[in-house]
Design a protein around this motif. Structure first.
Motif, PDB file in Angstrom:
ATOM      1  N   THR A  22     -14.335 -25.649   9.672  1.00  0.00           N
ATOM      2  CA  THR A  22     -15.186 -25.991  11.008  1.00  0.00           C
ATOM      3  C   THR A  22     -16.409 -26.979  10.463  1.00  0.00           C
ATOM      4  OG1 THR A  22     -14.690 -24.116  12.099  1.00  0.00           O
ATOM      5  CG2 THR A  22     -16.432 -25.351  12.822  1.00  0.00           C
ATOM      6  N   LEU A  23     -17.278 -26.411   9.407  1.00  0.00           N
ATOM      7  CA  LEU A  23     -18.459 -27.021   8.880  1.00  0.00           C
ATOM      8  C   LEU A  23     -17.886 -28.386   8.316  1.00  0.00           C
ATOM      9  CD1 LEU A  23     -20.366 -24.365   7.338  1.00  0.00           C
ATOM     10  CD2 LEU A  23     -20.941 -25.361   9.432  1.00  0.00           C
ATOM     11  N   ALA A  24     -16.624 -28.382   7.572  1.00  0.00           N
ATOM     12  CA  ALA A  24     -16.502 -29.520   6.921  1.00  0.00           C
ATOM     13  C   ALA A  24     -15.717 -30.690   7.910  1.00  0.00           C
ATOM     14  CB  ALA A  24     -15.184 -29.396   5.950  1.00  0.00           C
ATOM     15  N   SER A  25     -15.255 -30.402   9.052  1.00  0.00           N
ATOM     16  CA  SER A  25     -14.831 -31.255  10.109  1.00  0.00           C
ATOM     17  C   SER A  25     -16.063 -31.889  10.973  1.00  0.00           C
ATOM     18  CB  SER A  25     -14.008 -30.385  11.082  1.00  0.00           C
ATOM     19  OG  SER A  25     -12.757 -29.961  10.455  1.00  0.00           O
ATOM     20  N   VAL A  26     -17.008 -31.012  11.189  1.00  0.00           N
ATOM     21  CA  VAL A  26     -18.228 -31.386  11.906  1.00  0.00           C
ATOM     22  C   VAL A  26     -18.981 -32.241  11.066  1.00  0.00           C
ATOM     23  CG1 VAL A  26     -20.379 -30.785  13.043  1.00  0.00           C
ATOM     24  CG2 VAL A  26     -18.232 -29.340  13.361  1.00  0.00           C
ATOM     25  N   GLY A  27     -19.248 -32.072   9.689  1.00  0.00           N
ATOM     26  CA  GLY A  27     -19.684 -32.822   8.647  1.00  0.00           C
ATOM     27  C   GLY A  27     -19.066 -34.101   8.292  1.00  0.00           C
ATOM     28  N   GLY A  28     -17.724 -34.160   8.528  1.00  0.00           N
ATOM     29  CA  GLY A  28     -17.017 -35.232   8.276  1.00  0.00           C
ATOM     30  C   GLY A  28     -17.252 -36.176   9.485  1.00  0.00           C
ATOM     31  N   ALA A  29     -17.184 -35.669  10.743  1.00  0.00           N
ATOM     32  CA  ALA A  29     -17.465 -36.385  12.084  1.00  0.00           C
ATOM     33  C   ALA A  29     -18.708 -37.188  11.753  1.00  0.00           C
ATOM     34  CB  ALA A  29     -17.309 -35.996  13.144  1.00  0.00           C
ATOM     35  N   ALA A 163     -10.737 -27.313  19.560  1.00  0.00           N
ATOM     36  CA  ALA A 163     -11.869 -27.824  19.244  1.00  0.00           C
ATOM     37  C   ALA A 163     -11.751 -28.495  17.776  1.00  0.00           C
ATOM     38  CB  ALA A 163     -12.996 -26.919  19.318  1.00  0.00           C
ATOM     39  N   VAL A 164     -11.102 -27.818  16.899  1.00  0.00           N
ATOM     40  CA  VAL A 164     -11.302 -28.284  15.551  1.00  0.00           C
ATOM     41  C   VAL A 164     -10.430 -29.757  15.456  1.00  0.00           C
ATOM     42  CG1 VAL A 164      -8.961 -27.186  14.722  1.00  0.00           C
ATOM     43  CG2 VAL A 164     -10.748 -27.534  13.153  1.00  0.00           C
ATOM     44  N   MET A 194     -11.765 -37.948   4.951  1.00  0.00           N
ATOM     45  CA  MET A 194     -11.151 -36.973   3.996  1.00  0.00           C
ATOM     46  C   MET A 194     -11.814 -35.589   4.246  1.00  0.00           C
ATOM     47  SD  MET A 194     -11.470 -39.271   0.805  1.00  0.00           S
ATOM     48  CE  MET A 194     -11.166 -37.937  -0.453  1.00  0.00           C
ATOM     49  N   LEU A 195     -13.027 -35.551   4.539  1.00  0.00           N
ATOM     50  CA  LEU A 195     -13.784 -34.163   4.901  1.00  0.00           C
ATOM     51  C   LEU A 195     -13.093 -33.659   6.356  1.00  0.00           C
ATOM     52  CD1 LEU A 195     -17.478 -34.723   4.299  1.00  0.00           C
ATOM     53  CD2 LEU A 195     -15.888 -33.164   3.404  1.00  0.00           C
ATOM     54  N   ILE A 196     -12.867 -34.393   7.243  1.00  0.00           N
ATOM     55  CA  ILE A 196     -12.239 -34.098   8.424  1.00  0.00           C
ATOM     56  C   ILE A 196     -10.771 -33.392   8.370  1.00  0.00           C
ATOM     57  CG2 ILE A 196     -11.175 -34.749  10.843  1.00  0.00           C
ATOM     58  CD1 ILE A 196     -13.467 -36.409  11.001  1.00  0.00           C
ATOM     59  N   MET A 197     -10.056 -34.171   7.347  1.00  0.00           N
ATOM     60  CA  MET A 197      -8.492 -33.447   7.249  1.00  0.00           C
ATOM     61  C   MET A 197      -8.608 -32.275   6.176  1.00  0.00           C
ATOM     62  SD  MET A 197      -6.782 -35.530   8.818  1.00  0.00           S
ATOM     63  CE  MET A 197      -6.665 -36.967   9.383  1.00  0.00           C
ATOM     64  N   VAL A 198      -9.603 -32.093   5.427  1.00  0.00           N
ATOM     65  CA  VAL A 198      -9.634 -31.036   4.488  1.00  0.00           C
ATOM     66  C   VAL A 198     -10.104 -29.831   5.366  1.00  0.00           C
ATOM     67  CG1 VAL A 198     -10.966 -29.767   2.808  1.00  0.00           C
ATOM     68  CG2 VAL A 198     -10.157 -31.987   2.287  1.00  0.00           C
ATOM     69  N   GLY A 199     -11.082 -30.164   6.359  1.00  0.00           N
ATOM     70  CA  GLY A 199     -11.498 -29.093   7.151  1.00  0.00           C
ATOM     71  C   GLY A 199     -10.400 -28.660   8.255  1.00  0.00           C
ATOM     72  N   LEU A 200      -9.778 -29.543   8.813  1.00  0.00           N
ATOM     73  CA  LEU A 200      -8.739 -29.202   9.564  1.00  0.00           C
ATOM     74  C   LEU A 200      -7.641 -28.429   8.892  1.00  0.00           C
ATOM     75  CD1 LEU A 200      -7.247 -29.826  12.295  1.00  0.00           C
ATOM     76  CD2 LEU A 200      -6.349 -31.801  11.440  1.00  0.00           C
TER      77      LEU A 200
END
Length: 236
Positions: A22-29, A163-164, A194-200
């Motif tokens: 979740t943190l990685a997806s939000v950080g990527g956005a 949400a993710v 890349m951060l969003i994909m890893v977080g997802l």
């Protein structure tokens, strides 16, 4: 988590994976939105007139501040909508009717807001076929179909599962803007994607692992024994 719709055990791998994802997806956005970086494909940048920026500086800054405030309110409202959909769908599982009610009351709100802020009748006239297509697409696809699908996904997987996937919209917008509108692609967009994909992937793996652990036979047997023990203790 506050409404106990989602359980997270940081001591287990699945809970830690959901939090990190979740943190990685939000950080990527946030990286895509706030950080540009160097251009990956060297296209000609548009020429900006410094005099226009200097003259309109305070106004643009004020609009930027209000825009950030409105976006923050939109994010909070959208998050609240997803959270409240979970208990509503349990008590009222008619997803199509629920979507109709949502669109109907949303239309009333938009009409009132538009009537207050846009009082020029000329602006309300439809002047081209593209405007008609945009209105129909926004009403049928972006509102009706999307809301129905999100309600169905919330019923099946919960609000966190839906949400993710929201940050993926930012990636798709950047890709489509590059492919269709010929916008510049920057390093920040690539890193954020890349951060969003890893977080997802991390969140989905955590959800799958959590469901696998819950579905184990020993967990079901332990739960049944605890329920039987509770029933015995309740007998006077």
């Amino acid at each position: 988590m506050y409404f106990r719709l989602e359980k997270v055990d940081i001591a287990r791998r699945d809970g830690l994976a959901k939090v990190i994802g979740t943190l990685a997806s939000v950080g990527g956005a946030m990286v895509i939105t706030l950080y540009k970086g160097s251009p990956l494909l060297h296209k000609d940048a548009p020429i900006v007139n410094n005099e226009d920026i200097t003259l309109a500086g305070p106004t643009k800054m004020l609009n930027w501040t209000w825009g950030c405030i409105f976006l923050l309110g939109h994010c909070l409202s959208w998050a609240g909508w997803m959270v409240f959909q979970a208990p509503i769908v349990k008590k009222y599982p008619a997803k199509l009717s629920l979507t109709c009610f949502t669109c109907f009351f949303g239309l009333i709100q938009f009409i009132v807001i538009a009537a207050v802020f846009e009082r020029d009748p000329v602006k309300w006239k439809i002047k081209s076929g593209e405007e008609i297509f945009t209105i129909l697409y926004a009403g049928i696809i972006s509102s009706g179909v999307v809301l129905w699908l999100q309600t169905w996904c919330i019923q099946k997987g919960g609000p966190v599962f839906v949400a993710v996937f929201q940050p993926v919209q930012t990636v798709l917008v950047a890709i489509m803007a590059f492919a269709i509108l010929q916008d510049q692609l920057y390093l920040g967009g690539l890193l954020g994607a890349m951060l969003i994909m890893v977080g997802l992937y991390s969140v989905l793996w955590g959800k799958t692992e959590e469901q696998r652990i819950v579905a184990r036979p020993e967990n079901s047997l332990t739960k049944q024994l605890l329920e039987d023990e509770q029933k015995v203790s309740d007998i006077p």
